[in-house]
Structures are given as structure tokens and as C-alpha cells.
Design an enzyme around this catalytic site. Structure first.
Site, PDB file in Angstrom:
ATOM      1  N   ASP A   1       0.836  -1.206   0.000  1.00  9.93           N
ATOM      2  CA  ASP A   1       0.000   0.000   0.000  1.00  9.93           C
ATOM      3  C   ASP A   1       0.870   1.255   0.000  1.00  9.93           C
ATOM      4  O   ASP A   1       1.962   1.253   0.568  1.00  9.93           O
ATOM      5  CB  ASP A   1      -0.912  -0.037   1.242  1.00  9.93           C
ATOM      6  CG  ASP A   1      -2.063   0.947   1.124  1.00  9.93           C
ATOM      7  OD1 ASP A   1      -2.299   1.478   0.016  1.00  9.93           O
ATOM      8  OD2 ASP A   1      -2.726   1.202   2.145  1.00  9.93           O
TER       9      ASP A   1
ATOM     10  N   ASN B   1     -10.506  -2.660  -6.109  1.00 11.72           N
ATOM     11  CA  ASN B   1      -9.703  -1.817  -7.007  1.00 11.72           C
ATOM     12  C   ASN B   1     -10.343  -1.616  -8.383  1.00 11.72           C
ATOM     13  O   ASN B   1      -9.980  -0.686  -9.104  1.00 11.72           O
ATOM     14  CB  ASN B   1      -8.286  -2.392  -7.184  1.00 11.72           C
ATOM     15  CG  ASN B   1      -7.395  -2.207  -5.982  1.00 11.72           C
ATOM     16  OD1 ASN B   1      -6.470  -2.970  -5.741  1.00 11.72           O
ATOM     17  ND2 ASN B   1      -7.655  -1.174  -5.168  1.00 11.72           N
TER      18      ASN B   1
END
Ligand code: FPP
Length: 252
Positions: free
Chosen positions: A23, A71
Site C-alpha cells: 500500500d 480496485n
């Protein structure tokens, strides 16, 4: 190159399986006034360094969260760029995976990926299938709830077909219906970028995993950061619900 951190790692007390939530790519790019895609490109360098470090240490399975089901709701341009990067990286890195005896595998809804990505992925999965040093698992179009739901459906079908008695459904049966069935559960989960969330990742499998959160943004993550996480892991006492005394007497 020798590393003082690496030398402190006990090779006999390594997690067999390490899972990573990569991340911070977007923030890393933004800090430099660049577009998010630049961050994902930087992320590839971190992937390569981490895979190399894990294989050198003798970790058996490394599972990396490369694209979550959620996503898909990102801007199309970013998704396209990420998919392109995936195809390119997987194809380019196949010889290195072969040379280093690393097997590639994937978990997630692979059919939901663009044809070219799925095709390249399957090609490399097949080409590396007999490699034995380490398995690199990419979680792609993956979410844990999707995986668990799929497992529940498969189990329900077996019950309906009379192959499985409801009483015979054990934790092990559930584990064997997950995409990760052939690997041990991760003992260490690393998340970068300072967020302390699990984000729908391997929810069943991390029941007893040690969680390690680092403020490092993913594109800055290097071998030394993996060593630090492993040293932190090795300093923790894993009790699996038992008392300290019980654990000590088992290891005596
Ligand atoms: C999270 O950062 C990262 C991703 C969603 C993608 C991860 C992909 C790579 C590292 C590149 C390709 C990988 C392989 C295995 C070849 P973010 O975009 O959520 O960052 P932010 O939270 O700062 O916005």
C-alpha cells in the site's frame, strides 16, 4: 552484500508463509508531484527486491496483494495502466523466476482480468509450475469475502450432491476449499503505508498471523524492511491461545 539485520535473523524460526498488503503507491507518487501510475511502477521495484529477499532466506510462500476486487472501482486509466504493468512485469520476469526456481501462482477471480493479463499469467504459472524454491502468489482481483463465498458454494454443492455430510464440515474442510488450500496459513502479515486495516485480505487464513504495520510506502520497501519485519516476528511469542508456561514446556 552482507546485512547486519539479515545476520540477526534466526533461519530456524522463519514464517513458512508471509503475506503482504502493498500500500502507498499513490501517495509515494503524489509526494513527488507525479501521477499514481508512477507509484505503481515504483512498486514493481519493491516487489522484485522483496521476492528476492524472501527466496534467499528460504521462505516457502509469499502472497502479495496486487489488485483487490475493490480496485476495479478506480479510474479506468489507472486500472489499464496497472494491468499493462502486470502483463509486462510477469512476462519480463519469467526468466528470472525460472533461474531462481520460483513458482508463480495466483489467487482471485482470474477470469475477471483482461484476456491478455489472464493469458500471460497462466503462461507463467504453467512455465514455473515445477519450480520448488519458493511460491510467489499474486492476489489478483481478489477479496477474501469473494473467496469464502465461493468456498461456501462449493461445500453446499457437495452436500447437495450427497458427497459430503454437514457433520463432516470441519475447519480443515473449509481451508481445503479456499484458493490457498495447498499452502500453510500465513504466519506473518505485513502492511505498508501506515494503514492498520486488513482490507478483505486472507481473512480466514490470518486467524493466528502476526500483524506487522510499517509507515514505509510500498515503493520504498526493500530487503532491509523485510528483515526488520521478520526480526519483529521472531521477537514475538506465538501462543495460539495457550498460556506462556504451556508454550515454554512444549519447546523445552
Ligand atoms: C496500493 O497502493 C497498490 C496497489 C493497488 C497495486 C499494487 C501493484 C504493484 C505494486 C505493481 C505491480 C505488482 C506486481 C506483482 C508486478 P495505492 O495505489 O492504494 O496507494 P495509495 O493508498 O497511496 O493511494
Amino acid at each position: 552484500m552482507s546485512s547486519p539485520l539479515k545476520e540477526q535473523i534466526n533461519p530456524h524460526h522463519l514464517p513458512r508463509h508471509v503475506a503482504i498488503i502493498m500500500d502507498g503507491n499513490g501517495r509515494w507518487a503524489k509526494k513527488q508531484g507525479k501521477i499514481r501510475t508512477f507509484g505503481h511502477q515504483g512498486g514493481v521495484t519493491a516487489v522484485k527486491d522483496t521476492v528476492e529477499a524472501a527466496a534467499e532466506l528460504g521462505i516457502e510462500v509469499l502472497t502479495m496483494y496486487a489488485f483487490s476486487t475493490e480496485n476495479w472501482s478506480r479510474p479506468k486509466l489507472e486500472i489499464d495502466a496497472l494491468m499493462h504493468l502486470l502483463v509486462e512485469t510477469i512476462s519480463k520476469e519469467t526468466p528470472t523466476l525460472m533461474k531462481n526456481q520460483i513458482r508463480l501462482d495466483a489467487i482471485g477471480d482470474i477470469d475477471a482480468l483482461p484476456t491478455k493479463v489472464a493469458r500471460n499469467l497462466r503462461k507463467t504459472i504453467d512455465a514455473t509450475a515445477t519450480n520448488t524454491r519458493m511460491t510467489l502468489v499474486l492476489a489478483l482481483s481478489y477479496s477474501s469475502r469473494w473467496e469464502i463465498t465461493k468456498a461456501v458454494k462449493a461445500i453446499a454443492s457437495e452436500v447437495k450432491a450427497g458427497i459430503l455430510e454437514p457433520e463432516a464440515i470441519t475447519e480443515d474442510v473449509v481451508s481445503k476449499h479456499l484458493a490457498t488450500a495447498e499452502w500453510p496459513d500465513p504466519e506473518l502479515l505485513i502492511r505498508t503505508s501506515g494503514e492498520s486495516r486488513i482490507s478483505n485480505y486472507l481473512l480466514w487464513q490470518i486467524a493466528y498471523a502476526e500483524l506487522y504495520f510499517t509507515p514505509k510506502l510500498w515503493p520504498d520497501f526493500r530487503k532491509e524492511d523485510l528483515y526488520e519485519a521478520l526480526l519483529d516476528f521472531q521477537q514475538r511469542e506465538r501462543r495460539f491461545g495457550k498460556t506462556t508456561e504451556q508454550v515454554k514446556s512444549e519447546h523445552a
